[in-house]
Design a protein around this motif. Structure first.
Motif, PDB file in Angstrom:
ATOM      1  N   GLU A 268       0.833  -1.198   0.000  1.00 11.41           N
ATOM      2  CA  GLU A 268       0.000   0.000   0.000  1.00 11.41           C
ATOM      3  C   GLU A 268       0.872   1.255   0.000  1.00 11.41           C
ATOM      4  N   LYS A 269       0.360   2.332  -0.589  1.00 14.27           N
ATOM      5  CA  LYS A 269       1.121   3.584  -0.644  1.00 14.27           C
ATOM      6  C   LYS A 269       1.229   4.243   0.717  1.00 14.27           C
ATOM      7  N   TYR A 270       0.139   4.223   1.495  1.00 13.39           N
ATOM      8  CA  TYR A 270       0.121   4.872   2.800  1.00 13.39           C
ATOM      9  C   TYR A 270       0.044   3.810   3.892  1.00 13.39           C
ATOM     10  N   ASN A 271       0.900   3.961   4.915  1.00 10.02           N
ATOM     11  CA  ASN A 271       0.991   2.974   5.981  1.00 10.02           C
ATOM     12  C   ASN A 271       1.199   3.666   7.326  1.00 10.02           C
ATOM     13  N   LYS A 272       0.836   2.979   8.404  1.00  7.68           N
ATOM     14  CA  LYS A 272       0.997   3.522   9.746  1.00  7.68           C
ATOM     15  C   LYS A 272       2.395   3.192  10.269  1.00  7.68           C
ATOM     16  N   ILE A 273       3.291   4.153  10.145  1.00  6.63           N
ATOM     17  CA  ILE A 273       4.682   3.993  10.570  1.00  6.63           C
ATOM     18  C   ILE A 273       4.888   4.742  11.885  1.00  6.63           C
ATOM     19  N   ASP A 274       5.735   4.200  12.741  1.00 11.40           N
ATOM     20  CA  ASP A 274       6.011   4.772  14.063  1.00 11.40           C
ATOM     21  C   ASP A 274       6.856   6.040  13.930  1.00 11.40           C
ATOM     22  N   LEU A 275       6.203   7.131  13.602  1.00 12.81           N
ATOM     23  CA  LEU A 275       6.913   8.403  13.442  1.00 12.81           C
ATOM     24  C   LEU A 275       7.435   8.940  14.764  1.00 12.81           C
ATOM     25  N   GLU A 276       6.797   8.589  15.859  1.00 13.80           N
ATOM     26  CA  GLU A 276       7.250   9.043  17.177  1.00 13.80           C
ATOM     27  C   GLU A 276       8.687   8.602  17.442  1.00 13.80           C
ATOM     28  N   SER A 277       8.980   7.346  17.123  1.00 15.15           N
ATOM     29  CA  SER A 277      10.347   6.847  17.323  1.00 15.15           C
ATOM     30  C   SER A 277      11.341   7.592  16.442  1.00 15.15           C
ATOM     31  N   ILE A 278      10.941   7.871  15.212  1.00 17.64           N
ATOM     32  CA  ILE A 278      11.833   8.565  14.279  1.00 17.64           C
ATOM     33  C   ILE A 278      12.190   9.947  14.823  1.00 17.64           C
ATOM     34  N   VAL A 279      11.180  10.669  15.322  1.00 13.32           N
ATOM     35  CA  VAL A 279      11.404  12.036  15.803  1.00 13.32           C
ATOM     36  C   VAL A 279      12.152  12.047  17.135  1.00 13.32           C
ATOM     37  N   GLN A 280      11.649  11.328  18.118  1.00 17.52           N
ATOM     38  CA  GLN A 280      12.192  11.416  19.467  1.00 17.52           C
ATOM     39  C   GLN A 280      13.604  10.830  19.580  1.00 17.52           C
ATOM     40  N   ARG A 281      13.940   9.889  18.719  1.00 14.88           N
ATOM     41  CA  ARG A 281      15.263   9.260  18.815  1.00 14.88           C
ATOM     42  C   ARG A 281      16.183   9.687  17.675  1.00 14.88           C
ATOM     43  N   GLU A 282      15.748  10.710  16.918  1.00 15.24           N
ATOM     44  CA  GLU A 282      16.557  11.281  15.836  1.00 15.24           C
ATOM     45  C   GLU A 282      17.037  10.212  14.864  1.00 15.24           C
ATOM     46  N   ILE A 283      16.138   9.338  14.499  1.00  9.46           N
ATOM     47  CA  ILE A 283      16.454   8.294  13.520  1.00  9.46           C
ATOM     48  C   ILE A 283      16.421   8.899  12.115  1.00  9.46           C
ATOM     49  N   ARG A 284      17.371   8.513  11.308  1.00  9.34           N
ATOM     50  CA  ARG A 284      17.360   8.901   9.897  1.00  9.34           C
ATOM     51  C   ARG A 284      16.632   7.799   9.120  1.00  9.34           C
ATOM     52  N   TYR A 285      15.422   8.072   8.668  1.00  9.33           N
ATOM     53  CA  TYR A 285      14.631   7.099   7.905  1.00  9.33           C
ATOM     54  C   TYR A 285      14.886   7.390   6.428  1.00  9.33           C
ATOM     55  N   ILE A 286      15.526   6.458   5.762  1.00  6.69           N
ATOM     56  CA  ILE A 286      16.070   6.698   4.426  1.00  6.69           C
ATOM     57  C   ILE A 286      15.404   5.779   3.407  1.00  6.69           C
ATOM     58  N   GLY A 287      14.929   6.370   2.328  1.00  5.94           N
ATOM     59  CA  GLY A 287      14.411   5.567   1.221  1.00  5.94           C
ATOM     60  C   GLY A 287      15.543   5.180   0.283  1.00  5.94           C
ATOM     61  N   SER A 288      15.463   3.972  -0.254  1.00  3.85           N
ATOM     62  CA  SER A 288      16.467   3.524  -1.223  1.00  3.85           C
ATOM     63  C   SER A 288      15.743   2.955  -2.433  1.00  3.85           C
ATOM     64  N   ARG A 289      15.863   3.638  -3.543  1.00  2.00           N
ATOM     65  CA  ARG A 289      15.136   3.246  -4.751  1.00  2.00           C
ATOM     66  C   ARG A 289      16.083   2.710  -5.813  1.00  2.00           C
ATOM     67  N   SER A 290      15.928   1.460  -6.148  1.00  2.00           N
ATOM     68  CA  SER A 290      16.630   0.879  -7.282  1.00  2.00           C
ATOM     69  C   SER A 290      18.151   1.004  -7.119  1.00  2.00           C
ATOM     70  N   GLN A 291      18.832   1.473  -8.164  1.00  2.00           N
ATOM     71  CA  GLN A 291      20.293   1.552  -8.160  1.00  2.00           C
ATOM     72  C   GLN A 291      20.731   2.591  -9.192  1.00  2.00           C
ATOM     73  N   LYS A 292      22.036   2.887  -9.224  1.00  2.00           N
ATOM     74  CA  LYS A 292      22.574   3.815 -10.207  1.00  2.00           C
ATOM     75  C   LYS A 292      23.887   3.248 -10.734  1.00  2.00           C
ATOM     76  N   PRO A 293      24.511   3.855 -11.737  1.00  2.00           N
ATOM     77  CA  PRO A 293      25.695   3.256 -12.356  1.00  2.00           C
ATOM     78  C   PRO A 293      26.798   2.863 -11.384  1.00  2.00           C
ATOM     79  N   SER A 294      27.071   3.692 -10.391  1.00  2.00           N
ATOM     80  CA  SER A 294      28.132   3.362  -9.440  1.00  2.00           C
ATOM     81  C   SER A 294      27.815   2.097  -8.650  1.00  2.00           C
ATOM     82  N   SER A 295      26.531   1.831  -8.430  1.00  2.00           N
ATOM     83  CA  SER A 295      26.128   0.625  -7.705  1.00  2.00           C
ATOM     84  C   SER A 295      26.534  -0.626  -8.479  1.00  2.00           C
TER      85      SER A 295
END
Length: 342
Positions: A268-295
């Protein structure tokens, strides 16, 4: 030629058709496909969860032999053993193209999604996307360069795994098994989690050098990770499952200011993710899409130096005519990695 084609949107609508062989022009390279892997995104496309430009031949993990080249091709010749990036067309003008982040070009067209892919006897690719295979890398292994490149992009480009890291990988599918090996290649301590039905894959992970595997249905993953890290949590977490509950558990098992990299695709496009943990613990939530030439350059180097083992993941190979057998095996989860042989 025979080609496995998504003919209409929605669930299913996949047919083995007889279509014309593609012809080269300009900078295009024609490749006789030897092996093509079934990717999780192919399954999403089959189910109608991932939008593709129908009608289109699916498949984008492949390797084979060059049989023809366009007049502008200079670095690839007939007879070369090759694999290819999925990028087929880009604008060449945007900031992302200028930095060779082709995966982010807004008008990018990808092989097997917007243009015909590798579940066929032949496929076209642009010369810049084509990579020659090292002599000691088999064509079968090279057909899995694309998923390996996605894992390299996630682990070494979107973040940077080091030998000092404790890494948690969630989901022991092909991507989780490959990403675990990429992390191990950097010297990290790697924990791979799955569930009871993943036992065969978890056992394979141990054979491939993963330090610890956890069945989160029968073992206490939280306690295992926290005990290993003196209560701090993993330095980096990679979700390769696309399962919301697993993501939220992982967000509680990462060190404050740690990197959480999202590799798995959600249904699904929209999901219930624990944003509280991301904010309060300064987590870097990173998307990784596919690859690029260097990969791809890094991935082929890892294969050449035998620092990852991709062939160990291949548990089923079928001829193109028997594609349903392979697809059903992937849908059932009975095989680790299924490959179509053209």
């Amino acid at each position: 030629m025979k080609a496995l084609t998504k003919v209409n949107p929605g669930y299913g609508n996949l047919e083995l058709l007889e279509i014309e062989e593609p012809q080269v022009k300009d900078n295009l390279v024609k490749i006789k496909v030897e092996y093509s892997g079934i990717c999780g995104s192919d399954i999403h496309s089959y189910k109608g969860e991932y939008k593709v430009n129908v009608p289109v031949v699916l498949g984008h993990e492949f390797a084979g032999i060059v049989t023809d080249v366009g007049r502008d091709v200079t670095k690839v010749k007939v007879g070369d053993r090759v694999t290819s990036e999925t990028t087929f067309k880009i604008c060449e003008e945007c900031d992302f193209c200028k930095s060779k982040d082709y995966n982010l070009c807004p008008v990018r067209k990808g092989i097997g999604t917007q243009v015909d892919g590798s579940f066929a006897e032949y496929v076209l690719s642009r010369e810049e996307s084509v990579h020659l295979l090292p002599d000691n890398v088999s064509t079968l292994a090279a057909s899995l360069t694309e998923p390996l490149a996605c894992c390299v992009h996630a682990a070494l480009e979107r973040t940077l795994v080091t030998k000092d890291d404790v890494v948690l990988v969630i989901g022991p599918g092909p991507m989780g098994l490959l990403l675990s090996q990429v992390a191990k290649s950097q010297g990290a301590y790697v924990i791979l989690s799955g569930v009871s039905k993943d036992r065969k894959r978890l056992d394979l992970a141990l054979e491939l050098g993963v330090d610890l595997v956890v069945d989160s249905k029968t073992e206490n993953l939280d306690k295992i990770v926290m005990d290993k890290t003196n209560g701090y949590g993993a330095n980096k977490v990679f979700d390769c499952s696309g399962v919301v509950s697993a993501v939220n558990q992982g967000l509680n098992l990462i060190r404050k200011q740690g990197d959480f990299v999202q590799v798995g695709i959600f249904a699904e496009k929209y999901n219930k993710i624990d944003l509280e943990s991301i904010v309060q613990r300064e987590i870097r939530y990173i998307g990784s899409r596919s690859q690029k030439p260097s990969s791809w350059i890094t991935s082929l180097k890892l294969l050449e130096e035998e620092r990852v083992n991709v062939e160990a993941l291949v548990t089923k190979i079928v001829e193109l005519e028997n594609w349903k057998e392979a697809l059903n095996a992937v849908l059932e989860g009975s095989e680790v990695k299924a490959i179509i042989k053209s």
